[in-house]
Scaffold this active site. Sequence first.
Site, PDB file in Angstrom:
ATOM      1  N   ARG A  58      -2.822  35.080  -6.506  1.00 39.07           N
ATOM      2  CA  ARG A  58      -1.379  36.021  -6.942  1.00 39.07           C
ATOM      3  C   ARG A  58      -2.116  36.771  -8.188  1.00 39.07           C
ATOM      4  O   ARG A  58      -1.245  37.781  -8.305  1.00 39.07           O
ATOM      5  CB  ARG A  58      -0.427  34.971  -7.735  1.00 39.07           C
ATOM      6  CG  ARG A  58       0.178  34.098  -6.585  1.00 39.07           C
ATOM      7  CD  ARG A  58       0.996  33.140  -7.475  1.00 39.07           C
ATOM      8  NE  ARG A  58       1.989  33.677  -8.169  1.00 39.07           N
ATOM      9  CZ  ARG A  58       3.314  34.134  -8.093  1.00 39.07           C
ATOM     10  NH1 ARG A  58       3.559  34.074  -6.890  1.00 39.07           N
ATOM     11  NH2 ARG A  58       3.945  34.525  -8.930  1.00 39.07           N
ATOM     12  N   ARG A  77      -9.631  43.012 -12.304  1.00 37.63           N
ATOM     13  CA  ARG A  77      -9.627  44.428 -12.346  1.00 37.63           C
ATOM     14  C   ARG A  77     -10.979  44.806 -13.187  1.00 37.63           C
ATOM     15  O   ARG A  77     -11.079  44.285 -14.331  1.00 37.63           O
ATOM     16  CB  ARG A  77      -8.327  45.157 -12.747  1.00 37.63           C
ATOM     17  CG  ARG A  77      -7.273  44.849 -11.990  1.00 37.63           C
ATOM     18  CD  ARG A  77      -6.179  45.875 -12.323  1.00 37.63           C
ATOM     19  NE  ARG A  77      -4.733  45.543 -11.731  1.00 37.63           N
ATOM     20  CZ  ARG A  77      -3.790  44.905 -12.656  1.00 37.63           C
ATOM     21  NH1 ARG A  77      -3.900  44.857 -13.681  1.00 37.63           N
ATOM     22  NH2 ARG A  77      -2.785  44.658 -11.867  1.00 37.63           N
ATOM     23  N   ASP A  88       8.302  34.944  -5.025  1.00 38.94           N
ATOM     24  CA  ASP A  88       8.830  35.701  -6.052  1.00 38.94           C
ATOM     25  C   ASP A  88      10.195  36.231  -5.621  1.00 38.94           C
ATOM     26  O   ASP A  88      10.618  36.158  -4.307  1.00 38.94           O
ATOM     27  CB  ASP A  88       7.891  36.991  -6.235  1.00 38.94           C
ATOM     28  CG  ASP A  88       6.532  36.486  -6.881  1.00 38.94           C
ATOM     29  OD1 ASP A  88       6.667  35.653  -7.437  1.00 38.94           O
ATOM     30  OD2 ASP A  88       5.578  37.088  -6.575  1.00 38.94           O
ATOM     31  N   ARG A 114       2.818  28.426 -22.102  1.00 35.23           N
ATOM     32  CA  ARG A 114       3.106  29.654 -22.542  1.00 35.23           C
ATOM     33  C   ARG A 114       4.416  29.886 -23.709  1.00 35.23           C
ATOM     34  O   ARG A 114       5.177  29.141 -23.566  1.00 35.23           O
ATOM     35  CB  ARG A 114       3.231  30.821 -21.522  1.00 35.23           C
ATOM     36  CG  ARG A 114       4.424  30.547 -20.403  1.00 35.23           C
ATOM     37  CD  ARG A 114       4.455  31.673 -19.117  1.00 35.23           C
ATOM     38  NE  ARG A 114       5.185  31.120 -18.167  1.00 35.23           N
ATOM     39  CZ  ARG A 114       5.494  31.669 -16.971  1.00 35.23           C
ATOM     40  NH1 ARG A 114       4.689  32.727 -16.698  1.00 35.23           N
ATOM     41  NH2 ARG A 114       6.183  31.157 -16.016  1.00 35.23           N
ATOM     42  N   GLU A 124       6.987  26.658 -23.067  1.00 39.62           N
ATOM     43  CA  GLU A 124       7.208  26.191 -21.922  1.00 39.62           C
ATOM     44  C   GLU A 124       6.487  25.296 -21.687  1.00 39.62           C
ATOM     45  O   GLU A 124       4.983  25.193 -21.607  1.00 39.62           O
ATOM     46  CB  GLU A 124       6.921  27.493 -20.957  1.00 39.62           C
ATOM     47  CG  GLU A 124       7.301  27.172 -19.464  1.00 39.62           C
ATOM     48  CD  GLU A 124       7.318  28.393 -18.609  1.00 39.62           C
ATOM     49  OE1 GLU A 124       7.597  29.564 -19.211  1.00 39.62           O
ATOM     50  OE2 GLU A 124       6.935  28.269 -17.500  1.00 39.62           O
ATOM     51  N   TYR A 172       6.411  29.199  -2.812  1.00 41.52           N
ATOM     52  CA  TYR A 172       6.064  29.644  -4.166  1.00 41.52           C
ATOM     53  C   TYR A 172       6.663  31.029  -3.969  1.00 41.52           C
ATOM     54  O   TYR A 172       5.686  32.010  -3.652  1.00 41.52           O
ATOM     55  CB  TYR A 172       4.887  29.681  -4.465  1.00 41.52           C
ATOM     56  CG  TYR A 172       4.407  30.036  -6.015  1.00 41.52           C
ATOM     57  CD1 TYR A 172       5.391  30.690  -6.818  1.00 41.52           C
ATOM     58  CD2 TYR A 172       3.071  29.600  -6.515  1.00 41.52           C
ATOM     59  CE1 TYR A 172       4.963  31.090  -7.970  1.00 41.52           C
ATOM     60  CE2 TYR A 172       2.704  30.029  -7.781  1.00 41.52           C
ATOM     61  CZ  TYR A 172       3.768  30.594  -8.550  1.00 41.52           C
ATOM     62  OH  TYR A 172       3.379  30.730  -9.801  1.00 41.52           O
ATOM     63  N   ARG A 193       7.093  21.024  -9.450  1.00 40.32           N
ATOM     64  CA  ARG A 193       7.171  21.047 -10.774  1.00 40.32           C
ATOM     65  C   ARG A 193       8.225  21.354 -11.459  1.00 40.32           C
ATOM     66  O   ARG A 193       8.948  22.269 -10.705  1.00 40.32           O
ATOM     67  CB  ARG A 193       5.932  21.836 -11.138  1.00 40.32           C
ATOM     68  CG  ARG A 193       4.547  21.322 -10.783  1.00 40.32           C
ATOM     69  CD  ARG A 193       4.086  20.012 -11.261  1.00 40.32           C
ATOM     70  NE  ARG A 193       3.685  20.188 -12.710  1.00 40.32           N
ATOM     71  CZ  ARG A 193       2.950  19.226 -13.052  1.00 40.32           C
ATOM     72  NH1 ARG A 193       3.188  18.049 -13.025  1.00 40.32           N
ATOM     73  NH2 ARG A 193       2.644  19.440 -14.540  1.00 40.32           N
TER      74      ARG A 193
HETATM   75  N1  UDP Z   1      -2.904  30.961 -14.106  1.00 44.27           N
HETATM   76  C1  UDP Z   1      -3.916  30.626 -14.891  1.00 44.27           C
HETATM   77  N2  UDP Z   1      -3.863  31.001 -16.306  1.00 44.27           N
HETATM   78  C2  UDP Z   1      -3.101  32.050 -16.830  1.00 44.27           C
HETATM   79  C3  UDP Z   1      -2.160  32.429 -15.746  1.00 44.27           C
HETATM   80  C4  UDP Z   1      -2.063  32.075 -14.700  1.00 44.27           C
HETATM   81  O1  UDP Z   1      -4.546  29.647 -14.931  1.00 44.27           O
HETATM   82  O2  UDP Z   1      -3.326  32.364 -17.935  1.00 44.27           O
HETATM   83  C5  UDP Z   1      -2.912  30.201 -12.905  1.00 44.27           C
HETATM   84  C6  UDP Z   1      -1.979  29.057 -12.876  1.00 44.27           C
HETATM   85  O3  UDP Z   1      -2.546  28.153 -11.914  1.00 44.27           O
HETATM   86  C7  UDP Z   1      -0.576  29.818 -12.170  1.00 44.27           C
HETATM   87  C8  UDP Z   1      -1.226  30.714 -11.300  1.00 44.27           C
HETATM   88  O4  UDP Z   1      -2.466  31.342 -11.871  1.00 44.27           O
HETATM   89  O5  UDP Z   1       0.082  28.918 -11.882  1.00 44.27           O
HETATM   90  C9  UDP Z   1      -0.257  31.816 -10.917  1.00 44.27           C
HETATM   91  O6  UDP Z   1       0.240  32.613 -12.078  1.00 44.27           O
HETATM   92  P1  UDP Z   1       1.758  33.431 -12.320  1.00 44.27           P
HETATM   93  O7  UDP Z   1       1.338  34.166 -13.689  1.00 44.27           O
HETATM   94  O8  UDP Z   1       1.951  34.089 -11.182  1.00 44.27           O
HETATM   95  O9  UDP Z   1       2.513  32.332 -12.578  1.00 44.27           O
HETATM   96  P2  UDP Z   1       4.178  32.064 -12.716  1.00 44.27           P
HETATM   97  O10 UDP Z   1       4.750  33.281 -13.759  1.00 44.27           O
HETATM   98  O11 UDP Z   1       4.747  32.466 -11.367  1.00 44.27           O
HETATM   99  O12 UDP Z   1       4.534  30.880 -13.336  1.00 44.27           O
END
Ligand code: UDP
Length: 385
Positions: free
Chosen positions: A175, A179, A352, A281, A302, A350, A251
Amino acid sequence: MPTNRTFAIAGAGFSGAVIARELAEAGHRVTVYDRRDHIAGNCYTQRDPETGVMVHVYGPHIFHTDHERVWTYLHRFTRMMPYVNRVKAVVGGAVYSLPVNLHTINQFFGRTFSPREAEAFLREKADLSIVEPQSFEEQALRFVGPELYRAFFYGYTRKQWGVAPTELPASILKRLPVRFNYDDNYFSHRFQGMPENGYTDIVARILEHPGISVQLSTELAPRDAASGEHVIWSGPLDDWFGQAHGALGYRTLDFERFGDQGDFQGNAVINYCDVDVPYTRITEHKHFSPWERHEKTVLYREFSRECTPGDVPYYPIRLVRDRGRLARYLDMARAETGVTFVGRLGTYRYLDMDVTIKEALETADQIKLAISERRALLPLYVDPD
Ligand code: UDP
């Protein structure tokens, strides 16, 4: 079979609402049920009465898509305001740019690499013996190497999913881009924005049609549908079958609200990647509406944990154990009549928001076509296997 049908839809999130609207516009009668006392599912937003801030009650939702049909569809129901998600990450007491980009690499390694140099540098670190990464960890070691993996992904992922990254599919990490430039837009899609009046307002407008009635705080049980009524099920797939093969794993999230005046963190989302920080976060909701001005502020810490009965399911886990169960439920689903499974919970993926809406539009297209051709409606229009 009559060409004007009646439908009972379980769930007033995007899947249920979009399908309801499409069917109602085609002349069918639709009742949408939701066990909660509000529409919009986990996209539910609410203007906080105390601060005036638009709060993403079930956590951050940023709309981004490459699907022109979905983007155009949304504009029938809202004005999308310019919004670009720029996430920061706190690791070991320092703040970094996400997703991993040239700034992150230069900050983290204390270098001033050009794009080409950074790419060569990471290639040196990549484990090229991993040809086709199977797990989250293999995907990370193959593309960013051990240091960035440990700093940005290992701890966050353990906290978010409750298991080691070796047990998770590579698709979760796919996902996120890596870059070799300074683009810190979290998403790579062509369209991105935030609805001017929140997501609840969009769903309310989608549901506003004389052919649709909505029953909140009302659970549609699997066998409740009246005879001749077709069910669209966006509830959990395993719930439809009374969890005959055991519960599929999810989860869930807990939010700890705090904040009073001013600007706490200067950004909508900051990730905390260290494993010893218990939350994943912090979201400061007013930054999702940069066109608004608020003196006060609302923040959510969270926390992720295993979903137990009575909790709100968020993320399908899809570990090996769940995949075996899923296969058994899908076999049962394929043999069902009188129901169509849709959405994140109904197909255990999963998803979006944009994909949810795209699939809902396409499912409604298929249903309308089948009705016009007097064919039976199918239990699955998207195979989640
Ligand atoms: N992830 C991570 N570190 C970060 C952000 C994301 O390890 O700082 C991993 C984590 O396993 C997460 C996945 O990447 O579940 C997908 O991240 P995304 O930000 O897409 O998650 P969402 O916002 O859908 O919870």
